[in-house]
Design an enzyme around this catalytic site. Structure first.
Site, mmCIF file in Angstrom:
data_model
loop_
_atom_site.group_PDB
_atom_site.id
_atom_site.type_symbol
_atom_site.label_atom_id
_atom_site.label_comp_id
_atom_site.label_asym_id
_atom_site.label_seq_id
_atom_site.Cartn_x
_atom_site.Cartn_y
_atom_site.Cartn_z
ATOM 1 N N LYS A 23 43.839 -20.951 -10.304
ATOM 2 C CA LYS A 23 42.515 -20.020 -10.734
ATOM 3 C C LYS A 23 41.056 -20.192 -11.456
ATOM 4 O O LYS A 23 40.202 -19.786 -11.786
ATOM 5 C CB LYS A 23 43.300 -19.606 -11.996
ATOM 6 N N ASP B 80 45.387 -11.265 -17.074
ATOM 7 C CA ASP B 80 46.125 -11.835 -17.207
ATOM 8 C C ASP B 80 46.136 -11.354 -18.932
ATOM 9 O O ASP B 80 46.889 -10.362 -19.862
ATOM 10 C CB ASP B 80 46.190 -12.831 -17.370
HETATM 11 P P1 NDP Z 1 48.510 -24.393 -20.853
HETATM 12 O O1 NDP Z 1 49.648 -25.456 -20.225
HETATM 13 O O2 NDP Z 1 47.069 -23.996 -20.389
HETATM 14 O O3 NDP Z 1 48.648 -24.370 -22.383
HETATM 15 C C1 NDP Z 1 49.741 -24.261 -22.810
HETATM 16 C C2 NDP Z 1 49.300 -24.464 -24.554
HETATM 17 O O4 NDP Z 1 50.768 -24.425 -25.081
HETATM 18 C C3 NDP Z 1 48.530 -25.056 -24.740
HETATM 19 O O5 NDP Z 1 47.776 -24.772 -25.882
HETATM 20 C C4 NDP Z 1 49.202 -26.888 -25.240
HETATM 21 O O6 NDP Z 1 48.548 -27.095 -26.453
HETATM 22 C C5 NDP Z 1 50.408 -25.534 -26.128
HETATM 23 N N1 NDP Z 1 51.674 -26.555 -26.316
HETATM 24 C C6 NDP Z 1 52.396 -26.920 -25.357
HETATM 25 N N2 NDP Z 1 53.588 -27.464 -25.594
HETATM 26 C C7 NDP Z 1 53.472 -27.304 -26.936
HETATM 27 C C8 NDP Z 1 54.418 -27.861 -28.235
HETATM 28 N N3 NDP Z 1 55.356 -28.687 -28.427
HETATM 29 N N4 NDP Z 1 53.678 -27.404 -29.645
HETATM 30 C C9 NDP Z 1 52.276 -27.343 -29.671
HETATM 31 N N5 NDP Z 1 51.873 -26.158 -28.411
HETATM 32 C C10 NDP Z 1 51.736 -26.968 -27.510
HETATM 33 O O7 NDP Z 1 49.995 -23.064 -20.418
HETATM 34 P P2 NDP Z 1 49.304 -21.727 -20.583
HETATM 35 O O8 NDP Z 1 48.115 -21.114 -21.062
HETATM 36 O O9 NDP Z 1 49.246 -21.286 -18.716
HETATM 37 O O10 NDP Z 1 50.574 -20.501 -20.330
HETATM 38 C C11 NDP Z 1 51.339 -21.162 -22.006
HETATM 39 C C12 NDP Z 1 52.184 -19.615 -21.848
HETATM 40 O O11 NDP Z 1 51.758 -18.454 -21.826
HETATM 41 C C13 NDP Z 1 53.570 -20.519 -20.651
HETATM 42 O O12 NDP Z 1 54.812 -20.192 -20.692
HETATM 43 C C14 NDP Z 1 53.406 -19.085 -19.062
HETATM 44 O O13 NDP Z 1 54.739 -18.533 -18.681
HETATM 45 C C15 NDP Z 1 52.858 -17.756 -20.280
HETATM 46 N N6 NDP Z 1 52.315 -16.868 -19.604
HETATM 47 C C16 NDP Z 1 52.218 -15.560 -19.521
HETATM 48 C C17 NDP Z 1 51.771 -14.992 -18.848
HETATM 49 C C18 NDP Z 1 52.416 -13.035 -19.109
HETATM 50 O O14 NDP Z 1 51.827 -12.107 -18.289
HETATM 51 N N7 NDP Z 1 53.431 -12.925 -19.939
HETATM 52 C C19 NDP Z 1 50.571 -14.565 -18.672
HETATM 53 C C20 NDP Z 1 50.272 -16.166 -18.249
HETATM 54 C C21 NDP Z 1 50.942 -17.321 -19.079
HETATM 55 P P3 NDP Z 1 47.999 -28.347 -25.782
HETATM 56 O O15 NDP Z 1 46.785 -27.570 -25.381
HETATM 57 O O16 NDP Z 1 47.586 -29.132 -27.557
HETATM 58 O O17 NDP Z 1 48.302 -29.195 -24.570
#
Ligand code: NDP
Length: 287
Positions: free
Chosen positions: A73, A109
């Site tokens: 992306k 998105d």
């Molecule tokens: P990223 O890896 O970029 O970000 C993940 C985020 O989740 C970070 O802020 C991370 O925190 C946080 N996180 C993960 N695990 C934990 C935890 N155990 N405790 C606290 N914080 C946590 O992923 P994306 O943003 O790309 O995607 C996130 C979700 O969004 C995915 O599950 C994806 O399926 C969904 N999504 C859905 C879409 C839709 O159209 N419905 C479109 C795009 C994504 P930290 O920064 O601290 O690691």
């Protein structure tokens, strides 16, 4: 631009790595079939080192558009002829469409989220206050679109402070919203003035369906809009916990469908059959 005739079909698709589990083909092919369009959506595994060649390939083969998923992306921006303003702010493109021979980058998105918020939860974000859990790609696209749509305040809650600060700076530099950050250690409570809460983390995604964000669920007020980005399963524990406290809820399936609906329109110029696409995905996710 030519239109498919004879045996030839118009091509769109997705580049990802990995990509085998990407479900978008299901809703796109259902949409093309229901409208009788001679279009095909291809799920293509493209390694990061092959991205430049891949984009050259879609130019050569006359693809009408493309989706990008992890890890392409951000890297793809350098290969495009133009990038829309909001996608440029996010620094991420999930959809490419064509204008003549030019490839244009967009990000659908956050726009998909906004459409779901407006159409399904009947909420106009202008002047509203939001709390966002997470600061990754999904959070970034949602925050940029909420701020551009006039949200007055956005509070970002994230585990990793550096990542959240980057998002706060980006929003402060490019939008008028008042943006704050709270580090996420332990159970977080929702301030009383918040109108909308979004789980934009990956917590609760299949197969980890029992996981819940560390949140004091008793601070969810009846009537508050509570959204999840997790599309699979559509009814996450986060959603059911919020529902049981009287919140208006929005699942991640709506966001996923609408981001596809917006891409479909950019590619074909035709309004997408929203219900057909939603049903196809629900069936796929066993809903
Ligand atoms: P990223 O890896 O970029 O970000 C993940 C985020 O989740 C970070 O802020 C991370 O925190 C946080 N996180 C993960 N695990 C934990 C935890 N155990 N405790 C606290 N914080 C946590 O992923 P994306 O943003 O790309 O995607 C996130 C979700 O969004 C995915 O599950 C994806 O399926 C969904 N999504 C859905 C879409 C839709 O159209 N419905 C479109 C795009 C994504 P930290 O920064 O601290 O690691």
């Amino acid at each position: 631009m030519t239109t498919a005739t004879g045996y030839r079909q118009e091509l769109v698709g997705v580049f990802g790595f990995p990509v085998d589990e990407n479900p978008t083909v299901v809703m796109m092919d259902a949409a093309f079939q229901s409208l009788g369009l001679p279009w095909r959506y291809l799920t293509l595994k493209v390694a990061p080192t092959d991205l430049a060649a891949g984009i050259q390939g879609i130019r050569a083969m006359g693809f009408r558009g493309l989706n990008l998923t992890i890890p392409h992306k951000v890297e793809v921006l350098q290969y495009l002829d133009e990038v829309n303003a909001d996608a440029r702010i996010m620094g991420a493109v999930n959809t490419i469409y064509r204008e003549g021979d030019r490839l244009i980058g967009a990000n659908t998105d956050g726009k998909g989220f906004l459409r779901s918020l407006r159409d399904d939860a009947r909420m106009d974000p202008a002047g509203r206050k939001f709390m966002i859990l997470g600061a990754g790609g999904a959070a970034r696209s949602i925050c940029v679109e909420l701020a551009l749509a006039g949200a007055s305040e956005i509070e970002i809650v994230n585990r990793t402070a550096a990542r959240a600060r980057e998002l706060v700076d980006l929003l402060r530099q490019n939008t008028k919203a008042r943006v704050t950050f709270r580090e996420w250690n332990g159970e977080v409570s929702i301030p009383e003035n918040i109108d909308g809460l979004v789980n934009a983390t990956s917590i609760g995604l299949y197969p980890n369906v029992q996981e819940l964000p560390a949140l004091n669920f008793e601070t969810i007020r009846p009537g508050m809009v509570v959204c999840d980005v997790i599309p699979n399963p559509p009814r996450t524990r986060f959603i059911t916990e919020a529902e049981s406290r009287g919140a208006v809820t929005l699942d991640g399936l709506g966001m996923l469908v609408y981001q596809g609906v917006i891409a479909f329109k950019l590619w074909t110029g035709i309004d997408a059959p929203v219900d057909v696409m939603k049903r196809a995905l629900l069936l796929e996710f066993g809903g």
